[in-house]
Design an enzyme around this catalytic site. Structure first.
Site, PDB file in Angstrom:
ATOM      1  N   GLU A 255       0.853  -1.200   0.000  1.00 53.58           N
ATOM      2  CA  GLU A 255       0.000   0.000   0.000  1.00 53.58           C
ATOM      3  C   GLU A 255       0.888   1.249   0.000  1.00 53.58           C
ATOM      4  OE1 GLU A 255      -1.495   1.695   3.619  1.00 53.58           O
ATOM      5  OE2 GLU A 255      -1.079  -0.136   4.733  1.00 53.58           O
TER       6      GLU A 255
ATOM      7  N   LYS B 214      -4.533  -2.066  14.177  1.00 53.03           N
ATOM      8  CA  LYS B 214      -4.011  -0.985  15.003  1.00 53.03           C
ATOM      9  C   LYS B 214      -4.659  -1.020  16.375  1.00 53.03           C
ATOM     10  CE  LYS B 214      -4.863   0.988  11.388  1.00 53.03           C
ATOM     11  NZ  LYS B 214      -5.417   1.948  10.451  1.00 53.03           N
TER      12      LYS B 214
HETATM   13  N1  PSU Z   1      -1.429   1.171   9.582  1.00 54.23           N
HETATM   14  C1  PSU Z   1      -0.364   1.998   9.707  1.00 54.23           C
HETATM   15  N2  PSU Z   1      -0.373   3.175   9.061  1.00 54.23           N
HETATM   16  C2  PSU Z   1      -1.416   3.531   8.266  1.00 54.23           C
HETATM   17  C3  PSU Z   1      -2.541   2.641   8.113  1.00 54.23           C
HETATM   18  C4  PSU Z   1      -2.484   1.487   8.796  1.00 54.23           C
HETATM   19  O1  PSU Z   1       0.590   1.687  10.388  1.00 54.23           O
HETATM   20  O2  PSU Z   1      -1.344   4.602   7.697  1.00 54.23           O
HETATM   21  C5  PSU Z   1      -3.628   2.958   7.137  1.00 54.23           C
HETATM   22  C6  PSU Z   1      -3.780   1.746   6.213  1.00 54.23           C
HETATM   23  O3  PSU Z   1      -3.659   2.217   4.897  1.00 54.23           O
HETATM   24  C7  PSU Z   1      -5.178   1.229   6.492  1.00 54.23           C
HETATM   25  C8  PSU Z   1      -5.870   2.512   6.837  1.00 54.23           C
HETATM   26  O4  PSU Z   1      -5.742   0.557   5.399  1.00 54.23           O
HETATM   27  O5  PSU Z   1      -4.921   3.168   7.671  1.00 54.23           O
HETATM   28  C9  PSU Z   1      -7.203   2.291   7.509  1.00 54.23           C
HETATM   29  O6  PSU Z   1      -7.857   3.501   7.606  1.00 54.23           O
HETATM   30  P1  PSU Z   1      -9.372   3.571   8.137  1.00 54.23           P
HETATM   31  O7  PSU Z   1      -9.305   3.182   9.560  1.00 54.23           O
HETATM   32  O8  PSU Z   1      -9.808   4.986   7.931  1.00 54.23           O
HETATM   33  O9  PSU Z   1     -10.169   2.609   7.296  1.00 54.23           O
END
Ligand code: PSU
Ligand code: MN
Length: 304
Positions: A25, A159
């Site tokens: 990504e 996370k």
């Molecule tokens: N984990 C990280 N850094 C990030 C993300 C995840 O260490 O920047 C990003 C990933 O791209 C993941 C996104 O798909 O956050 C999820 O965002 P949301 O919770 O808005 O769906």
């Protein structure tokens, strides 16, 4: 190829020859994921880990309105800068409106990787069910994308500021297998273990490859979530992270931060509050996931 979607020569040649390829990504490498210059180091370490293990990296992004799989080295500086975050549903919008740089999240990467025919994807931590979901309903589009694309995602769990029990429950509901590689607990991103058990375990990537092959041979159409904990030496202390997360979530809500902005905001707060120890752990786990993903891709290429 067409004007909307482009696979690099190196990646398309590797795929044609049945060689190992690992998708990546771009949100994690942009200003939304990691602070500069650590983001550049993260990218270098992930790319090197994949190549050292014998696979070809395929970075996903929307650049100048084209959805891309596989970037040239001279394009790498572009993904380290200011970005607009795109989930799966925004990919077509970023193309139609010719965005300069749409940084792919997990869900957008899975869409593009699947379109290119890639079977393995490495990330840091996936998105999931946010805490307080009964009020705001925030569930990351990552989860639905994991269920709908035939790809093995390698992550260090979700996370830790998410609702991890509900994230695991949701993955079960939508039929995504969650597999630990030589680990019993769901990892909590920068923390080695969340203390929550994972439903299934394999001992190594060879067994994981056989599992993936059987999954698709039996007609399952979706993906598999593979969990590899952050290396113990780089793991943060769980009680420290838990405290920092509570403060960061409070700060996010009093600043009125909502929706897609929550993840970057909270990640940045955690980095500051841990004296950037979280950033070191993030780099270590991203590199480790890239290596495991590449080893898996090599095994899958052998089985085919
Ligand atoms: N984990 C990280 N850094 C990030 C993300 C995840 O260490 O920047 C990003 C990933 O791209 C993941 C996104 O798909 O956050 C999820 O965002 P949301 O919770 O808005 O769906
Ligand atoms: Mn969200």
């Amino acid at each position: 190829m067409n004007d909307n979607f482009q696979v690099s020569d190196e990646v398309s040649e590797a795929l044609q020859k049945g060689k190992a390829v690992v998708a990546l990504e771009t949100t994690i490498f942009s200003n939304l994921g990691l602070p500069s210059p650590k983001n550049a180091e993260a990218l270098d370490r992930c790319l090197a880990a994949i190549r050292t293990a014998g696979a070809i990296p395929a970075i996903t992004a929307v650049l100048d309105g084209v959805a891309r799989v596989g970037l040239e080295a001279n394009e790498h500086p572009r993904i380290l800068g200011a970005a607009r975050k795109i989930g799966e549903r925004e990919v077509a919008l970023a193309v139609a409106q010719r965005w300069d740089f749409g940084a792919t999240t997990v869900s957008a990467s899975l869409l593009l990787a699947a379109r290119a025919g890639i079977k393995v994807f490495a990330t840091g931590g996936i998105g999931g069910v946010h805490r307080g979901v009964s009020e705001h309903g925030d569930i990351s589009a990552d989860l639905g994308a994991l269920a709908s694309h035939p790809i093995v995602t390698v992550c260090a769990g979700a996370k830790s500021f998410l609702d991890l029990p509900r994230t695991l429950e949701h993955l079960e509901t939508i039929g995504v297998p969650v597999i630990g590689v030589a680990c019993n607990d769901f990892p909590a991103f920068t923390v080695h273990s969340s203390g929550l058990p994972i439903p299934a375990r394999v001992e190594d990537v060879a067994e994981l490859a056989r599992f993936a092959q059987a999954h698709w041979a039996l007609g399952r159409l979706g993906g598999i979530l593979t969990c590899v904990p952050v290396p113990l030496a780089d793991s943060l202390d769980k009680s420290l992270v838990d405290r920092v997360i509570d403060d960061s979530l409070l700060a996010a809500s009093s600043a009125g931060v909502e929706g897609p902005a929550v993840t970057p905001f909270v990640l940045a707060r955690i980095a500051e509050a841990t004296g950037f120890a979280s950033v070191g752990a993030n780099l270590a786990l991203a590199e480790n996931n890239a290596r495991v993903a590449a080893e898996l891709a090599v095994q899958l290429a052998r089985l085919r």
